[in-house]
Write an enzyme that holds these catalytic residues in place. Sequence first.
Site, PDB file in Angstrom:
ATOM      1  N   TYR A 429     -11.996   3.168   7.104  1.00 34.67           N
ATOM      2  CA  TYR A 429     -11.249   4.024   8.042  1.00 34.67           C
ATOM      3  C   TYR A 429     -10.754   5.323   7.397  1.00 34.67           C
ATOM      4  CZ  TYR A 429      -6.767   1.284   7.118  1.00 34.67           C
ATOM      5  OH  TYR A 429      -5.676   0.662   6.611  1.00 34.67           O
ATOM      6  N   GLU A 430     -10.315   6.229   8.235  1.00 32.56           N
ATOM      7  CA  GLU A 430      -9.971   7.606   7.818  1.00 32.56           C
ATOM      8  C   GLU A 430     -11.166   8.316   7.192  1.00 32.56           C
ATOM      9  OE1 GLU A 430      -7.446   8.720   9.031  1.00 32.56           O
ATOM     10  OE2 GLU A 430      -6.405   6.860   9.443  1.00 32.56           O
TER      11      GLU A 430
END
Lengths: 572, 572
Positions: A429-430
Amino acid sequence: MPYRAPVADYKFIFEHVVGLTQVSATEKFAEATSDVTDAILTEAGRMCEEVLAPLNRNGDLFPAAVENGVVRTSKGFADGFKAIAEGGWVGISADPEYGGMGLPIAMTTALNDMMSASCMALGLNPLLTQGQIEALEHHASDEIKAMYLPKLISGEWTGTMNLTEPQAGSDVGALRSKAEPNGDGSYAVSGQKIFISWGDHDFGGNVCHLVLARLPDGAEGTRGISLFMVPKFIPNEDGSLGEANSLRVVSLEHKMGIHGSPTAVMEFDGATGWLVGAEHKGMAAMFTMMNNARLAVGAQGIGIAEGAYQHALSYALDRKQGPTPVNDKNGAIVDHADVRRMLLEMKADTFAARSIGLACAVAIDMGNATGDAEWKARAAFLTPIAKSFGSDTGIRSAELGVQVHGGMGFIEETGAAQYSRDVRVTAIYEGTNGIQAMDLVARKMMDGGEAAYRLLDEIQADVETARAQCPDLGEKVWNACETLRETTEWLVSQGDLNARFAGAVAYQSGFARVLGGYYHLKAALAETGTGARTKLARFYITRLLPEHASLLETAMQGAEDLYALSLDELGA
Amino acid sequence: MPYRAPVADYKFIFEHVVGLTQVSATEKFAEATSDVTDAILTEAGRMCEEVLAPLNRNGDLFPAAVENGVVRTSKGFADGFKAIAEGGWVGISADPEYGGMGLPIAMTTALNDMMSASCMALGLNPLLTQGQIEALEHHASDEIKAMYLPKLISGEWTGTMNLTEPQAGSDVGALRSKAEPNGDGSYAVSGQKIFISWGDHDFGGNVCHLVLARLPDGAEGTRGISLFMVPKFIPNEDGSLGEANSLRVVSLEHKMGIHGSPTAVMEFDGATGWLVGAEHKGMAAMFTMMNNARLAVGAQGIGIAEGAYQHALSYALDRKQGPTPVNDKNGAIVDHADVRRMLLEMKADTFAARSIGLACAVAIDMGNATGDAEWKARAAFLTPIAKSFGSDTGIRSAELGVQVHGGMGFIEETGAAQYSRDVRVTAIYEGTNGIQAMDLVARKMMDGGEAAYRLLDEIQADVETARAQCPDLGEKVWNACETLRETTEWLVSQGDLNARFAGAVAYQSGFARVLGGYYHLKAALAETGTGARTKLARFYITRLLPEHASLLETAMQGAEDLYALSLDELGA
């Protein structure tokens, strides 16, 4: 196995490795004296040890769930969040004008590390809220700031980021969510968003969604995207909660880990929102939040690495399995060479990753305090490295933690497996670590490699001094820097971006390996004689640093071979 | 995403890489012509594709559970096992005298690979039964053989291995289970065993436990251990099931993966058992089963690597996320350099691990067929490498498979996470990969390195020829062999075993890396022109083989640095 917050490690790294003193020497951070930072780390650490750590397994066993359209969080999480909020920990680095402590991001990075080590699923909530606070501070109107910042900083309200849609993941520009002006300064936001961490909860207060959507006249792709604040409840002018907005949690995902963190599919159906930043400039605002979150995700990885290490060490000190090479009676398994090797890899890499993360934080803080372009470039350059190496280290360390436990590692009650499952998401994620690497070799090298070379120059000037004091280790780090410089020159010279992309992940990992060697060397030099830091540095530099060579060799292979096999041949 | 059994890959490796023809040239395996092996692989592959693969997620979602003292297996597993049994697949390599097919272990290894790729949790049952069959063939009395082998081979009954006790894991000699003679040739076996895979089920028939226990006059440690056959139901003379034995499942473990495989805590309370092999020689018999199982566990890792690869490739071919470097419209993510890199790592390492596993199997088969000591030594030497590299490859490939999926990889419905959770155990059970490495550098080098050098001599003779045909790749593999030879010489020269142990895992991985390069080179040479095998070989040799250098450098660092930090310093 109680978690112990590694406060002494942060203090050592601040003082001897990443130079937090230069941050506290600025006017902006003049209050960040070592007395203050020590007190904060100690107090936040105690909260993580005493309040968050006991919640961790609960979150795994009893995931957040939707009941009658409402998200019910894991038992104890509401109290845990209250403790985070009441300690003021959400706003360590937030603007004092709105109730924040105004302390360096380096402090928040240490906090995220500790929260993740003790209960990553819950710690993700304030982590995202921190990012939203920063985005609002930089991009929101004064009205929005006044309404939202005090409550986000105090932890009364929480924040989310809504980027991803089913067809728009890494390719954010493909999003379809729409926003139409209501004529009263607000907008009607519609669309479906997925993977919304902490999209809802039962902690009370408001859930403030920052949502990317396209205005009717927005161009295609990322240039036509705007950012909106879309709260769960529309606040009244006095800040009390008004009517419910037209948005809902459709469902929660069943995930490999961080079960305690509700990951929502969100539906916005003409929900009322307010523009944050300029029209069509939503990506810029969102990037403020994402860059903040990228470093924070790196810190999550480091925290899990630390938690998994402490957990594995405790087992290794306790578990007896016959004679060991250094104890011919019934010794603990910690005395087996390969168990030591695994524990030392965990410990040495955690130190390296933590130093890289905190060096990145210091660069951000210096950029914020001084406005200096070189510091900003340093922060931008280190962010993908901190994110990817922090998360990779968390994954690798948790994996080794399972292995130290032998058969018990595969049994969920032990807790080693949870670290491994929870931390897995940090490489995803990110922006996946592959996306980070593309950012590193493309966007972060648009300066012709200037930021990279400047960092290498600084390191080599330091290492030059170190070579006198510690010749064997200094020599190895020096040589690694030279290889890294040559590899950087090769990458920068590639006009075809895809030749860089082909080696991007290897380069990113290789860069982190070399940085780790440098920070370990600094730690060793800060000691008089051969203390624990020097012994750990020797381990890292002789056993982990060598990997840089094959990584950097791989980084220079170009793209051609990657496309040699046809799609049919890939499937054969 | 349907699984496709990689039958063509086995055939290619058999023919061009590991030389199965020398096995079928022996009298013992004269029937293993390529017509026969092709037919078997095709038919077994179809069963895995059509029957087992559809059960895989069920096993994960609905784990085996104890209900009123009886183990209920996941929905569909009983039918799946029936298909395995009725195909005759349990006994591919078993003695034809008792109903087996008498085919090479190489065939069973391919079967285990395919069963694991399609449903590892269920495939573990016949895998363990195969090992029990081999142990009985080598060590049991004619009565026990006559009673048990036909039913184990037909799949009417299943087999388990009972080694571990809470205080006796890697240190088997610490076990406390006891056996007392009943005076009628049978024994009363008592004790608690843990981690008993498929300790019970509801498939019908008998569950045959091979249990390690100590006779009253048994010495301490491993030399005083005997092996007993302790069936769930005591068979009548005609082979029908008689009264229930005094044993029970106490509980099942909650595991990170292979939820469909019931992992039992077993209690034996004066259960009736029969000696297998000589008194106090139980470890020798158990080692037959464990060596068999070690190669099979390596094959499990390879199978998961293959399954995860096919699964990730399918997603990468399908998923669109904006323009790619080779497709400026909306290309599938397979066209991104780093996605290709990940897929090729999975594919290239799967080939390497599969070749190593099948080379080990061929050595076992040649040893069995000819009794030749050199083949037996080759098999013994390759077993820990095949086990560890197979499992490491499975873990790494499943990890990459998750990463290829991006955010979807962390969502359980996708299936990528299950591969990763399931395969994790393969680096742990049947002796952790650390234990394998200790075996490799100590026991398997008690010949002064002879087995290792003989293998290297053979490889280098082949590579010498290859250098003419394929100079650049040949040169790299040759140099890697030289480094491996030097490292081997260094290890062999260490009188202090712990100096070897300190580098054992790195050496084991480095050895596998070099072997992989050699097998890829052989594959390339078997092609005319630059086909898919050559392109994959180039990828492996330029991007994965380089890792051998840092691994082998690390292998020669000795033990001293591992013990430099005191236990207090480790905890600080």
